[in-house]
Every structure is written in structure tokens, then in C-alpha cells.
Design a protein around this motif. Structure first.
Motif, PDB file in Angstrom:
ATOM      1  N   THR A 482      52.268 101.306  29.965  1.00 18.70           N
ATOM      2  CA  THR A 482      51.684 101.156  28.624  1.00 18.70           C
ATOM      3  C   THR A 482      52.066 102.371  27.793  1.00 18.70           C
ATOM      4  O   THR A 482      52.258 103.468  28.322  1.00 18.70           O
ATOM      5  CB  THR A 482      50.154 101.029  28.676  1.00 18.70           C
ATOM      6  N   ARG A 483      52.132 102.141  26.466  1.00 16.30           N
ATOM      7  CA  ARG A 483      52.460 103.247  25.558  1.00 16.30           C
ATOM      8  C   ARG A 483      52.027 102.889  24.144  1.00 16.30           C
ATOM      9  O   ARG A 483      51.795 101.716  23.813  1.00 16.30           O
ATOM     10  CB  ARG A 483      53.958 103.540  25.590  1.00 16.30           C
ATOM     11  N   TYR A 484      51.894 103.937  23.338  1.00 14.19           N
ATOM     12  CA  TYR A 484      51.572 103.768  21.913  1.00 14.19           C
ATOM     13  C   TYR A 484      52.821 104.113  21.108  1.00 14.19           C
ATOM     14  O   TYR A 484      53.353 105.223  21.231  1.00 14.19           O
ATOM     15  CB  TYR A 484      50.406 104.677  21.518  1.00 14.19           C
ATOM     16  N   CYS A 485      53.304 103.154  20.282  1.00 15.73           N
ATOM     17  CA  CYS A 485      54.578 103.360  19.587  1.00 15.73           C
ATOM     18  C   CYS A 485      54.536 102.710  18.207  1.00 15.73           C
ATOM     19  O   CYS A 485      54.330 101.491  18.094  1.00 15.73           O
ATOM     20  CB  CYS A 485      55.719 102.762  20.418  1.00 15.73           C
ATOM     21  N   ASN A 486      54.694 103.545  17.165  1.00 16.46           N
ATOM     22  CA  ASN A 486      54.804 103.056  15.778  1.00 16.46           C
ATOM     23  C   ASN A 486      53.667 102.117  15.384  1.00 16.46           C
ATOM     24  O   ASN A 486      53.870 101.033  14.822  1.00 16.46           O
ATOM     25  CB  ASN A 486      56.140 102.350  15.576  1.00 16.46           C
ATOM     26  N   GLY A 487      52.440 102.527  15.700  1.00 19.63           N
ATOM     27  CA  GLY A 487      51.280 101.731  15.300  1.00 19.63           C
ATOM     28  C   GLY A 487      51.034 100.520  16.177  1.00 19.63           C
ATOM     29  O   GLY A 487      50.216  99.671  15.821  1.00 19.63           O
ATOM     30  N   HIS A 488      51.725 100.404  17.308  1.00 23.12           N
ATOM     31  CA  HIS A 488      51.557  99.272  18.211  1.00 23.12           C
ATOM     32  C   HIS A 488      51.253  99.778  19.625  1.00 23.12           C
ATOM     33  O   HIS A 488      51.755 100.826  20.051  1.00 23.12           O
ATOM     34  CB  HIS A 488      52.813  98.402  18.252  1.00 23.12           C
ATOM     35  N   ILE A 489      50.430  99.030  20.324  1.00 23.19           N
ATOM     36  CA  ILE A 489      50.186  99.289  21.759  1.00 23.19           C
ATOM     37  C   ILE A 489      51.079  98.338  22.539  1.00 23.19           C
ATOM     38  O   ILE A 489      51.010  97.116  22.354  1.00 23.19           O
ATOM     39  CB  ILE A 489      48.706  99.069  22.097  1.00 23.19           C
ATOM     40  N   GLU A 490      51.913  98.885  23.398  1.00 26.34           N
ATOM     41  CA  GLU A 490      52.891  98.085  24.108  1.00 26.34           C
ATOM     42  C   GLU A 490      52.604  98.047  25.600  1.00 26.34           C
ATOM     43  O   GLU A 490      52.246  99.070  26.213  1.00 26.34           O
ATOM     44  CB  GLU A 490      54.302  98.632  23.865  1.00 26.34           C
ATOM     45  N   LEU A 491      52.774  96.835  26.172  1.00 25.30           N
ATOM     46  CA  LEU A 491      52.675  96.613  27.611  1.00 25.30           C
ATOM     47  C   LEU A 491      54.070  96.264  28.105  1.00 25.30           C
ATOM     48  O   LEU A 491      54.690  95.318  27.627  1.00 25.30           O
ATOM     49  CB  LEU A 491      51.703  95.466  27.901  1.00 25.30           C
ATOM     50  N   LEU A 492      54.575  97.065  29.079  1.00 26.29           N
ATOM     51  CA  LEU A 492      55.923  96.857  29.601  1.00 26.29           C
ATOM     52  C   LEU A 492      55.844  96.488  31.071  1.00 26.29           C
ATOM     53  O   LEU A 492      55.165  97.173  31.865  1.00 26.29           O
ATOM     54  CB  LEU A 492      56.779  98.119  29.449  1.00 26.29           C
TER      55      LEU A 492
END
Length: 569
Positions: A482-492
Motif C-alpha cells: 500500500t502507498r499514498y500517491c498524488n492524493g490517492h491511496i493505492e493497493l498493489l
């Protein structure tokens, strides 16, 4: 008498110099604003010539005859205060250059000296008067000037003991009549020249404005996505815009406006086989029919064509026509796709209802098979197991299909994505151990909560994780990050498999498309449906021989972004 008449005619031509110069000067309408300077300069020149070429009808007197009063009045009245002041100053300066015998009379007897103050009093009124009123003002001053001159002439003749006979009065009457006529005509010529210049200037201004508006209209027509063509009453093409040219160049790339304008409408399009010549819309409206429209198909493109006549607003006569063409291919395709989507939606709803009803008899069948398994010989147990597994597989397919087909509104709650991952991780580790694989969790330190549906998010994570496990061989590693990127929370979800060929990537989320021997092709479409219901985005990054990463991004709220920013500080 004849000599006097000849000299008088010469004075007339000299007095006309300001009028002639004004007509020549205003041949270019843009000079009209400086015409008062021109009249002032040539009026001074005319005054000088009148004085130099003046004549003496009575030899016994030193008082000359000339028409200096006419250009002098014109120079002040048309020139205004500044130019008129220069004209009067120049005139008084010129008086000093003439013979002393004449100068002795000039100051006290010259009518121009006495008229000058009155002329300056009328400058402003003269400037704001009409042509007729200006004529009256000049004639009044001419009469007043002639009266002063004649009084002085009679006095000089009486003092010089000249006999006042009929010849004297006849000459003075002739001279006065010619003087008044010259004053009248010279003003008429100047006003005609000025009026013509003003009309030309107005015409040029209107013409420029018309040209600008025409250019604007042409640019607007060129910018419109409609193809536009205009014809005259004889069906000759008069205008065509860029959109129609673009369409025509698909038939022949060498077409240009110069190739089209001036040609006969029907023959031109008949030669290009673009429209059928029989019953063309433009010809129909030229014959007086109302606005016409029809659908037209050229190759693979569909057009909506329309034609309307153009009429003279005063007489109602048809003076031309305009034809318009709009490319509606995409609109037609969209309508067809919408129709297909509605039919597919109906089929999907029916299929969902049918599959929902299928599960009930399948549950009954499975129950009876379990009962039969308990009462059957042991050597048949493997067969019963296979049947039950296939029933379970069919039920799983039905559940996935129902989840994909139902466009329902899910109930969401504020939860942390990490909590869902940690809760489901034991199940993922159990599956990985059975396959001889490894799972790594790389979770970000701080992530804000999201509005999610826990059940659907668990299903999303299970589907992506199991797809990754099935894509790997033994000893493979599945990484959940998981990460926080450009105003989005992403699940990889990243695997170490063989990757996905480029030809297959675009089809991954199509229902029922699968590369697995026992796959249903509903797992990834179901994942896409879940992500879209959560207003998220899912994408794939893959490289053959290095593995695949599925990335799911959810938009974080503004308040949540502030939380992350403060946590980072």
C-alpha cells in the motif's frame, strides 16, 4: 469695358483656386480631416494672386478691383480660428508689400479690415452649419463686403471728379454680379467636394466594417463542425467551409476552395459521386420548397444533410441556397451501442434471475448426493467427490456471475484498508503454504480511512491474490503493498510469475475471457465492477518474464490528505 471683363474673368478663376485645391485634396477620403488646412493655405495664395493681378478700371483713382474678399472669407470660415488667424496675419503682412499709393487707402478703406472681426465671430457657427446655411453666411458677408467697396468706390470717384455716368454703374453692376456668383459657386464646389469625401469616407468605413463582419462570419462558419456550402440562384457554388472541404478531400485530396467555387452544384457533386443528382435538396429549396433534410451514407460514414433557401428580405425572391452536412456516424454508433447495452442489460437481468433460481435445485441435488454417498459402497466415494466438487464449482460461477450482473448500490463504511488486509492475510498465507509460495506485506506507515464495503473489498483482495498465486510456480512470492500517491491511496498486488502477453492485457477485464483450463473468466471483471462501485481505478503493469502488478487506486478526501501531510511532518 472688354479689358475689364477679361480681368474680371481672371479674378474669378483665381478665386476658384481654394475650391479646385479642395476637390483635388479630398480625392483621398482619409484627408478630409485636414481639408481646413488645405483651404487655408490655398486661400492665402489666392488672396495674394488677386492682389497682384488686380486692375484699375478708373485711371483717375488708385483703388483697384479684385476678388480677394472671396478666398479671404473662405480661409477664415473654413480654416477655423488658428488657420484663419494665420490667413488674416498673412494678408495684413502682404498689404505692406504693395505700392505706397495703394497702402494709403488700404488700411482705412479695405472692407476686409472691417469684416475680419465679424468673420471670426461666425467661425464656430459656420463649422456647425449645413451646406445651405454656409452658403447663406458667405453670401451675406459677400454682399456686405461689396456694399462697403462700392460705397468707397463711389466716394473716390466723386472726390476725383470722375463723371458718374451709365458706364460706371453698368461696370459696377456687372462686377458685383460676377463677384456674388463666384462667391456662391466656389462655396458650392467646396461643399460638394467635402460632402463627396465624407460620403466616400462613410462608405469606406461601412465597407471595412462589413468586410470585418464577413471575415468573422467566415471564420465562425469555418470553425463549426458542420459542412456548409452556399450557391446562388443559378446553383453556382459561391462559398464552402473547411469542414466540408475536409470531407471532400477524403474522396480527392487535391480539392480546394478554388476548385469548387464557381462550379455548377449538381454537376460537381455528380462528378464526384458524393450525392445523387436526382432530387438534390439544394435544387428543391431553390424551386421554392421549405427546408429539407435527409440522412446520407457515404462509405462507412453517416451524414445528416439539410438545405434551406436564401431570400431577398424586400422582395421575397430566392437569391440562393445553403446546404449543411453533419457527420453523425459516432452518434449513430452510440445509439446502436446503447440499444445493445439495453438488450444486454435485459438479458443480464433475466440471466441473473435464472441463475438465482438454479441454485435452489442444485442445493437439493448436492444434499441428495451427500446422502447417497453415505449409503453407497466405498469404491464409489471418489465419484461422489468429483460430482460434489463440480457442483461447488458451478455454484461459485453462479455467485460470481450474480455479483457481476447486479448493479446494486453498496453500503460503505469508514474503515482502514490495512485492517482488511491484516484480517484476510491468514487465509492468504494458508493458500500460499499449500502452493509452496510466500506472501510479503509492505504496508505504508500512515494511511487515512476510506469509505469501503468490507465484504466486497475482501472479495477484491482474494481474487487478485489468488490470480497472482495461480500465475506463479512453486517458490514464487506474492507482495501486497500500500502507498499514498498524488492524493490517492493505492493497493498493489505483485506476483513473480511469467507476466502477461501484450495481446492479452486488453482483454483481461472482459467477461468470460480466460486463459486457464478451469477458469470462468469472471474474476477480474468482478474486480473491475467492485472498484468502479467504489469510484476507483484499476490498472495492470506487466512484463513478460518478470511478473505482473495489479494497482487499485482510491481517491482520498481533502481532510484525509491533510491528515497524511500532518503525519508526515
Amino acid at each position: 469695358m472688354f479689358v475689364a471683363l477679361k480681368e474680371t474673368v481672371l479674378q474669378v478663376f483665381i478665386a476658384y483656386i481654394p475650391a479646385f485645391s479642395c476637390q483635388l485634396y479630398t480625392m483621398k477620403p482619409e484627408r478630409i480631416s485636414k481639408s481646413h488646412i488645405n483651404i487655408g493655405v490655398f486661400s492665402s495664395f489666392s488672396v495674394l494672386l488677386c492682389m497682384m493681378l488686380s486692375f484699375y478700371y478708373f485711371a483717375e483713382t488708385a483703388q483697384p478691383f479684385d476678388f480677394r474678399l472671396i478666398p479671404y472669407m473662405l480661409g477664415i470660415l473654413y480654416g477655423g480660428y488658428r488657420i484663419g488667424g494665420l490667413v488674416s496675419a498673412l494678408y495684413f503682412f502682404m498689404l505692406l508689400g504693395f505700392p505706397e499709393a495703394y497702402f494709403s487707402y488700404s488700411i482705412w478703406s479695405d472692407a476686409l479690415v472691417y469684416l475680419t472681426p465679424f468673420l471670426f465671430m461666425y467661425v464656430n457657427k459656420f463649422a456647425h452649419s449645413s451646406a445651405r446655411q454656409r452658403m447663406i453666411i458667405v453670401m451675406n458677408f459677400a454682399l456686405l463686403g461689396m456694399a462697403l467697396y462700392f460705397i468707397h468706390y463711389v466716394y473716390v470717384l466723386w472726390e476725383s471728379r470722375v463723371k458718374l455716368d451709365m458706364d460706371v454703374f453698368l461696370f459696377m453692376a456687372m462686377f458685383g454680379a460676377v463677384f456674388l456668383l463666384a462667391a456662391c459657386t466656389v462655396v458650392h464646389f467646396i461643399e460638394s467636394a467635402r460632402e463627396k469625401a465624407y460620403l466616400q469616407q462613410s462608405y469606406l468605413s461601412i465597407w471595412r466594417q462589413y468586410r470585418q463582419e464577413a471575415q468573422k462570419l467566415h471564420q465562425v462558419i469555418d470553425a463549426t463542425p458542420l459542412g456548409v456550402i452556399a450557391v446562388d440562384a443559378n446553383a453556382r457554388i459561391t462559398a464552402v467551409n473547411q469542414s466540408l472541404l475536409h470531407t471532400l478531400r477524403q474522396i480527392n485530396p487535391h480539392y480546394d476552395a478554388s476548385n469548387i467555387i464557381g462550379q455548377e452544384y449538381g454537376q460537381y457533386f455528380a462528378d464526384n459521386q458524393f450525392w445523387e443528382t436526382d432530387n438534390l435538396l439544394v435544387y428543391r429549396v431553390l424551386r421554392g420548397e421549405s427546408m429539407q433534410s435527409e440522412m446520407l451514407t457515404v462509405g462507412e460514414r453517416t451524414y445528416l444533410t439539410r438545405a434551406s433557401s436564401m431570400r431577398n428580405q424586400e422582395t421575397g425572391e430566392i437569391v440562393g441556397a445553403v446546404g449543411m452536412m453533419h457527420d453523425i456516424t459516432e452518434l449513430v454508433q452510440l445509439r446502436a451501442e446503447m440499444g445493445n447495452m439495453e438488450r444486454l442489460s435485459l438479458v443480464g437481468q433475466m440471466a441473473a434471475s435464472i441463475t438465482h433460481e438454479i441454485r435452489n435445485p442444485m442445493a437439493v441435488v448436492r444434499g441428495f448426493i451427500q446422502l447417497m454417498k453415505q449409503k453407497s459402497p466405498g469404491h464409489l466415494e471418489d465419484y461422489y467427490t468429483i460430482v460434489m466438487e463440480e457442483l461447488d464449482r458451478a455454484n461459485s460461477i453462479i455467485n460470481d456471475f450474480l455479483s457481476l450482473a447486479q448493479n446494486r448500490i453498496v453500503e460503505k463504511e469508514s474503515i482502514y484498508l490495512h485492517e482488511l488486509i491484516i484480517n484476510i492475510s491468514p487465509l492468504l498465507w494458508a493458500d500460499a503454504n499449500l502452493r509452496g509460495q510466500e506472501i510479503k506485506l509492505e504496508l505504508a506507515e500512515e494511511l487515512p480511512p476510506l469509505l469501503l464495503n468490507p465484504k466486497e473489498m475482501k472479495q477484491l483482495l482474494l481474487n487478485l491474490a489468488r490470480n497472482g498465486m495461480e500465475a506463479m510456480t512453486d517458490k514464487g512470492t506474492l507482495t501486497i503493498r500500500t502507498r499514498y500517491c498524488n492524493g490517492h491511496i493505492e493497493l498493489l498486488v505483485q506476483d513473480t510469475g511469467t507476466g502477461i502477453p501484450k495481446a492479452i492485457v486488453d482483454k483481461l477485464f472482459e467477461p468470460f475471457y480466460t486463459t486457464k483450463a478451469k477458469g470462468t473468466g469472471l474474476g477480474l471483471p468482478l474486480c473491475l465492477s467492485i472498484v468502479e462501485r467504489h469510484e476507483g481505478v484499476i490498472r495492470v503493469e506487466t512484463k513478460e518474464g518478470e511478473g505482473t502488478t495489479f494497482i487499485v487506486a482510491f481517491k482520498a478526501e481533502a481532510s484525509e490528505q491533510d491528515t497524511v501531510a500532518s503525519a508526515a511532518v
